[in-house]
Write an enzyme that holds these catalytic residues in place. Structure first.
Site, PDB file in Angstrom:
ATOM      1  N   ASP A   1       0.790  -1.237   0.000  1.00  0.00           N
ATOM      2  CA  ASP A   1       0.000   0.000   0.000  1.00  0.00           C
ATOM      3  C   ASP A   1       0.826   1.293   0.000  1.00  0.00           C
ATOM      4  OD1 ASP A   1      -1.451  -2.193   0.856  1.00  0.00           O
ATOM      5  OD2 ASP A   1      -1.985  -1.341   2.792  1.00  0.00           O
TER       6      ASP A   1
HETATM    7  N1  DQQ Z   1      -2.056  -3.769   4.020  1.00  0.00           N
HETATM    8  C1  DQQ Z   1      -3.477  -3.917   4.082  1.00  0.00           C
HETATM    9  C2  DQQ Z   1      -3.838  -2.997   5.201  1.00  0.00           C
HETATM   10  C3  DQQ Z   1      -2.742  -3.210   6.174  1.00  0.00           C
HETATM   11  C4  DQQ Z   1      -1.556  -3.355   5.285  1.00  0.00           C
HETATM   12  C5  DQQ Z   1      -4.145  -3.567   2.780  1.00  0.00           C
HETATM   13  C6  DQQ Z   1      -0.535  -4.366   5.783  1.00  0.00           C
HETATM   14  O1  DQQ Z   1      -5.095  -3.270   5.767  1.00  0.00           O
HETATM   15  O2  DQQ Z   1      -2.601  -2.130   7.064  1.00  0.00           O
HETATM   16  O3  DQQ Z   1      -3.430  -4.055   1.685  1.00  0.00           O
HETATM   17  O4  DQQ Z   1       0.566  -4.418   4.912  1.00  0.00           O
END
Ligand code: DQQ
Length: 585
Positions: A65
């Protein structure tokens, strides 16, 4: 001394994120890999055909992300979930890159690493908020409560810059008050994450939302705070929708109701403002947005169209695109959207190439004036600085079964714009159309099958013998009651001769009024990514492809029509694109 230091930090935050911070010792960088090691691996990666030329990607390892994007003191900052050790998810830190144009990025030291009891398993997603002009970060710490990974918990934490006069904001300091929030009663502590950028209400209090779920109901928990440290949960969530599962990475922001392209700061509100709620559905890994109204008296959000409510209606992108985040770009007064684009190759292939995932090219996002429930998205204008040689085709007819090569194009990095004159809609095949069957229709109808009004469009990353090709095409359909839809597909079923990749075609519908004169496509091609913006950005589709023959200067561009009705090409323009090198400073 430690207590004095803590008190000092709190006072500084109340004084609104003071420019000079004396106690930066909390941010112990226990596992920042050396930048020279990263640069060396970048050099060895240069021979890899699937690394991109103008999409952001770290020199190696896993990324997911985008976190806390912002513009501060002359620099755009992009943080991102990054594993310093491997090309698979794990050991999650916040990588940090800066740029003056969102095109040329330099990678800095890691901003946040798991070095505290509350984030020992990872520093998960979060966001940046400006408090009196100074950014602070909120993120989710992943830890446990009883020294066992079986008792995992997610908690919210906060970090401030160690030195606000450093425009690069190289160093971040976690607050001694962390964790500032733990899961409330009734919420599973493993389903409580991804705090948004906060906004100011009329009462002068900050608000933010956190993704959660109750049974199978997606929830955006609402919190309020006067000092940004003590947060109180509101009685009612900002929004919730049954049967949508865990809401990850929520995003909530205002857009001008006038459909102006000018963006708004996150705290903006009033009669001329609409709000957008975006949720990332953990169950399907898709990002859904909803346009609606933020009712300040009840601190709640209502979708303008209940059928398009969060998780039910429109997606930012109908391909690979997840955990996206917007920010208000105060340099150019626009709202920018960033999103994570995962691989479609196997984990083994990712390990072999030593990296995984891209960030989508930054997009500007605003309300569609023709359809106020919809957003438009378009690549940021800065992309134009990368355009090199230009190729054009003007006014010509593409007959049934024709494949027309765009002579001279030999490149795996292109920006392509094409306008087709919309053919006479009468005679379009009748099809039952609903939001769920577009992808299926893209597979069943396919680029190579004959139809009536389509399929017609582009073949990108195509080999000379066309044995490899990624088709981006339209297919016009009637509902039998005087209404039409353009099915738009990215068909990667023939994108590579290699096995072991997911080649499922992606697609969506664009409703047609019948008054439109053209159908348009913009496609960004960058070695292993194809980003489609159809009809001025009404629908976007991102694909990952791994050609074995159509690579580098063997990659060609074609127009095609497999419909029985000839299609008129109004104009095609394609640019070969400059390669951008990601550096480190
Ligand atoms: N990636 C998820 C989120 C979390 C993060 C979404 C963990 O919910 O915080 O892709 O890498």
């Amino acid at each position: 001394m430690e207590i004095l230091c803590k008190v000092f930090l709190v006072l500084l935050l109340f004084a609104v994120v003071a420019p000079e911070l004396g106690c930066a010792s909390h941010n112990v960088r226990i596992f920042a890999p050396s930048l020279s090691r990263l640069a060396a691996s970048a050099a060895s990666a240069a021979s890899q055909p699937y690394r991109t030329s103008f999409h952001f990607q770290p020199p190696k390892n896993w990324m997911n992300d985008p976190n806390g994007p912002m513009f501060y003191n002359g620099y755009y900052h992009l943080f991102y979930q990054w594993n310093p050790y491997a090309a698979v998810w794990g050991n999650i830190t916040w990588g940090h890159a800066v740029s003056t144009d969102m095109i040329h990025w330099d990678i800095l030291e890691l901003a946040l690493v798991p070095d505290q009891w509350y984030d020992q398993y990872g520093c998960w997603s979060g966001s940046a908020t400006f408090i009196n002009g100074k950014p602070v970060l909120l993120y989710t710490g992943w830890s446990n409560v009883s020294f066992s990974r079986d008792n995992q918990v997610q908690m919210q934490a906060m970090a401030i810059a160690a030195n606000y006069s450093d425009p690069l904001l190289r160093e971040w300091t976690k607050l001694p008050q962390n964790p500032i929030l733990t899961a409330p009663v009734g919420i599973n502590s493993t389903k409580f994450r991804d705090p948004t950028t906060a906004w100011l209400g009329e009462d002068g209090k900050w608000r933010m939302i956190i993704g959660a779920k109750r049974k199978h109901r997606g929830v955006a928990l609402l919190y309020r705070s006067s000092d940004f440290i003590q947060w109180e949960k509101a009685k009612h969530p900002l929004h919730t929708v049954a049967l949508t599962g865990m809401w990850e990475c929520p995003d909530f922001y205002p857009v001008p109701a006038s459909a102006s392209i000018t963006g708004l700061d996150t705290s903006a509100n009033g009669p001329h403002v609409k709000h957008v709620l975006k949720v990332s559905l953990d169950d399907t890994k898709h990002d859904y947005y909803t346009v609606g109204t933020y009712i300040t008296s009840s601190d709640s959000f209502i979708a303008s169209n209940a059928n398009l409510d969060a998780g039910l209606g429109l997606r930012y992108d109908y391909g690979k695109y997840y955990a996206s985040k917007t920010f208000f770009d105060s340099k150019k007064n626009r709202r920018i959207l960033l999103g994570w684009v995962n691989e479609s190759s196997s984990e083994l292939a990712d390990i072999a190439k030593d990296w995984s995932s891209l960030q989508a090219f930054p997009r500007i996002v605003w309300l569609d004036e023709e359809d106020n429930d919809r957003l438009l998205q378009w690549p940021i204008e800065e992309i134009e600085m990368l355009r090199k040689e230009k190729f054009s085709l003007k006014s010509s007819q593409i007959d049934k079964g024709a494949t027309v090569k765009v002579e001279g194009v030999k490149s795996a990095q292109l920006d392509v714009l094409v306008d087709f004159e919309l053919p006479q809609l009468n005679g379009a095949e009748e099809m039952v159309v609903n939001t769920n069957n577009a992808q299926q229709l893209c597979s069943v109808r396919g680029a190579t099958r004959s139809g009536v009004l389509g399929p017609f469009g582009l073949l990108v990353l195509a080999s000379e013998d066309l044995s490899e090709q990624t088709a981006v095409f339209f297919y016009i359909m009637s509902n039998g009651e005087g209404k039409w839809n353009a099915l738009i597909c990215n068909d990667q079923s023939r994108s590579t001769l290699a096995a072991d990749t997911d080649k499922t075609p992606y697609g969506s519908f664009i409703p047609l009024s019948g008054m439109e004169k053209t159908l348009s496509l913009r496609v960004l091609v960058d070695h292993s990514i194809v980003e489609t913006f159809a009809q001025g950005g009404k629908v976007c589709i991102t694909s990952r492809v791994y050609p074995t023959k159509a690579i580098e200067d063997k990659a060609q561009l074609y127009l095609f029509n497999n419909g029985s009705v000839p299609v008129h090409l109004r104009e095609l323009t394609a640019w070969d694109m400059e390669t951008v090198h990601i550096g480190s400073i």
